[in-house]
Design an enzyme around this catalytic site. Structure first.
Site, PDB file in Angstrom:
ATOM      1  N   MET A  30      35.455  34.863  37.429  1.00 40.62           N
ATOM      2  CA  MET A  30      35.496  33.585  38.149  1.00 40.62           C
ATOM      3  C   MET A  30      35.643  33.827  39.657  1.00 40.62           C
ATOM      4  O   MET A  30      36.035  32.929  40.402  1.00 40.62           O
ATOM      5  CB  MET A  30      36.640  32.727  37.618  1.00 40.62           C
ATOM      6  CG  MET A  30      36.447  32.406  36.132  1.00 40.62           C
ATOM      7  SD  MET A  30      37.270  30.917  35.604  1.00 40.62           S
ATOM      8  CE  MET A  30      38.960  31.355  35.836  1.00 40.62           C
ATOM      9  N   ALA A  32      36.942  35.464  43.418  1.00 44.19           N
ATOM     10  CA  ALA A  32      38.173  35.869  44.109  1.00 44.19           C
ATOM     11  C   ALA A  32      38.531  37.272  43.610  1.00 44.19           C
ATOM     12  O   ALA A  32      39.616  37.519  43.077  1.00 44.19           O
ATOM     13  CB  ALA A  32      39.308  34.867  43.888  1.00 44.19           C
ATOM     14  N   LEU A  33      37.585  38.157  43.772  1.00 44.83           N
ATOM     15  CA  LEU A  33      37.635  39.468  43.115  1.00 44.83           C
ATOM     16  C   LEU A  33      38.706  40.387  43.698  1.00 44.83           C
ATOM     17  O   LEU A  33      39.019  40.327  44.885  1.00 44.83           O
ATOM     18  CB  LEU A  33      36.262  40.152  43.230  1.00 44.83           C
ATOM     19  CG  LEU A  33      35.098  39.395  42.590  1.00 44.83           C
ATOM     20  CD1 LEU A  33      33.806  40.201  42.723  1.00 44.83           C
ATOM     21  CD2 LEU A  33      35.362  39.077  41.117  1.00 44.83           C
ATOM     22  N   HIS A  37      39.005  43.442  38.699  1.00 45.57           N
ATOM     23  CA  HIS A  37      37.607  43.144  38.365  1.00 45.57           C
ATOM     24  C   HIS A  37      36.733  44.384  38.578  1.00 45.57           C
ATOM     25  O   HIS A  37      35.854  44.688  37.771  1.00 45.57           O
ATOM     26  CB  HIS A  37      37.073  42.016  39.265  1.00 45.57           C
ATOM     27  CG  HIS A  37      37.763  40.695  39.081  1.00 45.57           C
ATOM     28  ND1 HIS A  37      38.537  40.119  40.063  1.00 45.57           N
ATOM     29  CD2 HIS A  37      37.793  39.844  38.026  1.00 45.57           C
ATOM     30  CE1 HIS A  37      38.999  38.961  39.617  1.00 45.57           C
ATOM     31  NE2 HIS A  37      38.574  38.763  38.400  1.00 45.57           N
ATOM     32  N   GLY A 149      39.121  42.167  30.451  1.00 45.50           N
ATOM     33  CA  GLY A 149      40.404  42.794  30.765  1.00 45.50           C
ATOM     34  C   GLY A 149      41.493  42.490  29.742  1.00 45.50           C
ATOM     35  O   GLY A 149      41.628  41.351  29.281  1.00 45.50           O
ATOM     36  N   LYS A 151      44.406  42.171  30.469  1.00 42.57           N
ATOM     37  CA  LYS A 151      45.254  41.197  31.162  1.00 42.57           C
ATOM     38  C   LYS A 151      45.196  39.842  30.451  1.00 42.57           C
ATOM     39  O   LYS A 151      46.188  39.135  30.347  1.00 42.57           O
ATOM     40  CB  LYS A 151      44.764  41.094  32.607  1.00 42.57           C
ATOM     41  CG  LYS A 151      45.072  39.829  33.334  1.00 42.57           C
ATOM     42  CD  LYS A 151      46.375  39.947  34.043  1.00 42.57           C
ATOM     43  CE  LYS A 151      46.770  38.763  34.880  1.00 42.57           C
ATOM     44  NZ  LYS A 151      46.014  37.572  34.802  1.00 42.57           N
ATOM     45  N   SER A 188      43.542  36.775  40.532  1.00 40.02           N
ATOM     46  CA  SER A 188      43.027  35.939  41.621  1.00 40.02           C
ATOM     47  C   SER A 188      44.073  34.920  42.039  1.00 40.02           C
ATOM     48  O   SER A 188      44.137  34.508  43.196  1.00 40.02           O
ATOM     49  CB  SER A 188      41.767  35.202  41.158  1.00 40.02           C
ATOM     50  OG  SER A 188      40.841  36.128  40.654  1.00 40.02           O
ATOM     51  N   ARG A 189      44.907  34.518  41.087  1.00 33.65           N
ATOM     52  CA  ARG A 189      45.922  33.502  41.383  1.00 33.65           C
ATOM     53  C   ARG A 189      47.031  34.041  42.291  1.00 33.65           C
ATOM     54  O   ARG A 189      47.742  33.258  42.920  1.00 33.65           O
ATOM     55  CB  ARG A 189      46.526  32.962  40.098  1.00 33.65           C
ATOM     56  CG  ARG A 189      45.568  32.068  39.324  1.00 33.65           C
ATOM     57  CD  ARG A 189      46.271  31.388  38.168  1.00 33.65           C
ATOM     58  NE  ARG A 189      45.493  30.283  37.642  1.00 33.65           N
ATOM     59  CZ  ARG A 189      44.574  30.389  36.684  1.00 33.65           C
ATOM     60  NH1 ARG A 189      44.346  31.568  36.154  1.00 33.65           N
ATOM     61  NH2 ARG A 189      43.903  29.338  36.273  1.00 33.65           N
TER      62      ARG A 189
HETATM   63  P1  AMP Z   1      38.860  36.150  35.896  1.00 34.25           P
HETATM   64  O1  AMP Z   1      38.004  36.209  37.118  1.00 34.25           O
HETATM   65  O2  AMP Z   1      40.320  36.032  36.179  1.00 34.25           O
HETATM   66  O3  AMP Z   1      38.351  35.160  34.886  1.00 34.25           O
HETATM   67  O4  AMP Z   1      38.727  37.569  35.204  1.00 34.25           O
HETATM   68  C1  AMP Z   1      37.487  38.130  34.909  1.00 34.25           C
HETATM   69  C2  AMP Z   1      37.694  39.339  34.053  1.00 34.25           C
HETATM   70  O5  AMP Z   1      38.512  40.279  34.751  1.00 34.25           O
HETATM   71  C3  AMP Z   1      38.429  39.023  32.736  1.00 34.25           C
HETATM   72  O6  AMP Z   1      37.879  39.807  31.696  1.00 34.25           O
HETATM   73  C4  AMP Z   1      39.851  39.442  33.046  1.00 34.25           C
HETATM   74  O7  AMP Z   1      40.600  39.797  31.900  1.00 34.25           O
HETATM   75  C5  AMP Z   1      39.620  40.634  33.940  1.00 34.25           C
HETATM   76  N1  AMP Z   1      40.803  40.892  34.775  1.00 34.25           N
HETATM   77  C6  AMP Z   1      41.495  39.998  35.529  1.00 34.25           C
HETATM   78  N2  AMP Z   1      42.559  40.583  36.114  1.00 34.25           N
HETATM   79  C7  AMP Z   1      42.539  41.889  35.705  1.00 34.25           C
HETATM   80  C8  AMP Z   1      43.389  43.013  35.960  1.00 34.25           C
HETATM   81  N3  AMP Z   1      44.453  42.925  36.728  1.00 34.25           N
HETATM   82  N4  AMP Z   1      43.049  44.193  35.385  1.00 34.25           N
HETATM   83  C9  AMP Z   1      41.958  44.311  34.579  1.00 34.25           C
HETATM   84  N5  AMP Z   1      41.129  43.286  34.309  1.00 34.25           N
HETATM   85  C10 AMP Z   1      41.417  42.084  34.858  1.00 34.25           C
END
Ligand code: AMP
Length: 281
Positions: A30, A32-33, A37, A149, A151, A188-189
Site C-alpha cells: 500500500m 509509504a515504503l 517492503h 510479510g 508482520k 508505514s503507520r
Molecule cells: P503494507 O504496505 O503495509 O500493506 O505491506 C505490504 C507487504 O509488506 C505485506 O505483505 C506486509 O506484511 C509486508 N510488510 C510490512 N511491514 C513489514 C516489515 N516490517 N517486515 C517485513 N514485511 C513487512
C-alpha cells in the site's frame, strides 16, 4: 523500472515476459515504503527472474474511514526507492482500474474461523477487503511466486486460504519481519507517530519478547496479564494480545510444551493502530 497504471498494458507486457519463460515474483503493497517492503523485493529477486511490485491503497479493506484517509502516501519517494532496489515493474492502478464495476456487490469469501478472531474480530470486513483486492491483483499479475510479510501474520494465512479457494497456481512465501534497531516492527503507520508515541511504541515488541522469554508449560493467563501491563504502562490502548497455535491461530490459554505457538498483538498509540507478532519457538 517500468511503471504501469493500466491493467491491460501490464497484462500485455507480462504475457511477453512469461513467453520468455521468466518466473514472475509479486510484492503487493500500500506504499509509504520502508525497508520491510524492500526485504520482500529482495526475497523475490532471489527466487524469480522478474519482480512486480504494486502500490494500491485498497479502500475496501479499511473498516475505519479515518484510517483510510490518514494512510500515509509518499509516492515519489517510493518510486525512487523501488528503482534503487532494481524492481522491474511497478503497478500503480487507480481505484477504478482495480474495481471497474465499482465497489458495491463485491464477492464474499468463506474464511471460516480465521475471520472471527484477532484482526478479523477487531476489524470487521477487513479480510474480505484483503481477499477482494488480492484476488484482483493476483488475476492481473498471475505471479508464479507471491511474497508477503510475517508482520501481518493472519493476513498471510488469509491469502494462503484465498489461493487455495481460487485454485491459483502461485507459491506463497512468508518473509520475516524487518525491525528498527530498538525492535519496533517497521510499518508505514510508524510515520504517523509523534516523538513520545514512537518511544512508547517499542513496548509492543517488549511485550512480545517478554512472552517469548517467560512462556512455560501450564496456564498462560497470568503471563498475558503481565504483557498487557507492559503495553498499558507505555500508553498503549489495547485491542488484543494473545497466544495462538501458529498453524491454526486457535487462541491458547495453556501451553503443553509441544505445540508451536505465536503471540500476536494489536494496540493504539493515540490514533495510530500498530500490530506485531512473534513466534514463541
Ligand atoms: P503494507 O504496505 O503495509 O500493506 O505491506 C505490504 C507487504 O509488506 C505485506 O505483505 C506486509 O506484511 C509486508 N510488510 C510490512 N511491514 C513489514 C516489515 N516490517 N517486515 C517485513 N514485511 C513487512
Amino acid at each position: 523500472m517500468i511503471l504501469f497504471k493500466k491493467t491491460s498494458d501490464l497484462n500485455r507486457f507480462l504475457l511477453q515476459k512469461k513467453q520468455e519463460r521468466l518466473a514472475i515474483g509479486f510484492v503487493p503493497t500500500m506504499g509509504a515504503l520502508h525497508e520491510g517492503h524492500i526485504s520482500l523485493i529482495k526475497a523475490s529477486k532471489e527466487v524469480t527472474g522478474f519482480t512486480v511490485c504494486s502500490i494500491f491503497v485498497n479502500p475496501t479493506q479499511f473498516n475505519d474511514p479515518k484510517d483510510f484517509e490518514k494512510y500515509p502516501s509518499t509516492i515519489e519517494k517510493d518510486i525512487l526507492f523501488l528503482e534503487r532496489n532494481n524492481t522491474d515493474v511497478l503497478f500503480l492502478p487507480s481505484v477504478d482500474e482495480v474495481y471497474p464495476d465499482g465497489s458495491k456487490n463485491l464477492e464474499h469469501y468463506d474464511l471460516g474461523y480465521l475471520e472471527t478472531i484477532l484482526e478479523g474480530k477487531y476489524r470487521p470486513g477487513h479480510f474480505q477487503g484483503v481477499c477482494q483486492v488480492m484476488q484482483r491483483l493476483l488475476k492481473i499479475v498471475r505471479p508464479h511466486h507471491l511474497f508477503m510479510g510475517q508482520k501481518d501474520y493472519q493476513q498471510c494465512m488469509v491469502v494462503k486460504k484465498l489461493i487455495e479457494l481460487t485454485k491459483l497456481e502461485t507459491a506463497f512465501h512468508t518473509c520475516p519481519t524487518t525491525r528498527e534497531s530498538d525492535g519496533l516492527a517497521m510499518s508505514s503507520r510508524n510515520m504517523r507517530l509523534n516523538e513520545a508515541e514512537r518511544k512508547n511504541a517499542v513496548a509492543i515488541y517488549d511485550a512480545l519478547t517478554y512472552l517469548k522469554k517467560n512462556i512455560s508449560i501450564g496456564n498462560l493467563d497470568n503471563l498475558l496479564e503481565d504483557a498487557k501491563k507492559i503495553l498499558q504502562k507505555n500508553n498503549f490502548r489495547l485491542d488484543y494480545i494473545e497466544i495462538a497455535d501458529a498453524k491454526t491461530l486457535e487462541i491458547k490459554h495453556s501451553y503443553n510444551g509441544k505445540e508451536q505457538l505465536v503471540a500476536l498483538a494489536a494496540a493504539f498509540q493515540d490514533q495510530v493502530r500498530l500490530i506485531d507478532n512473534m513466534m514463541m519457538e
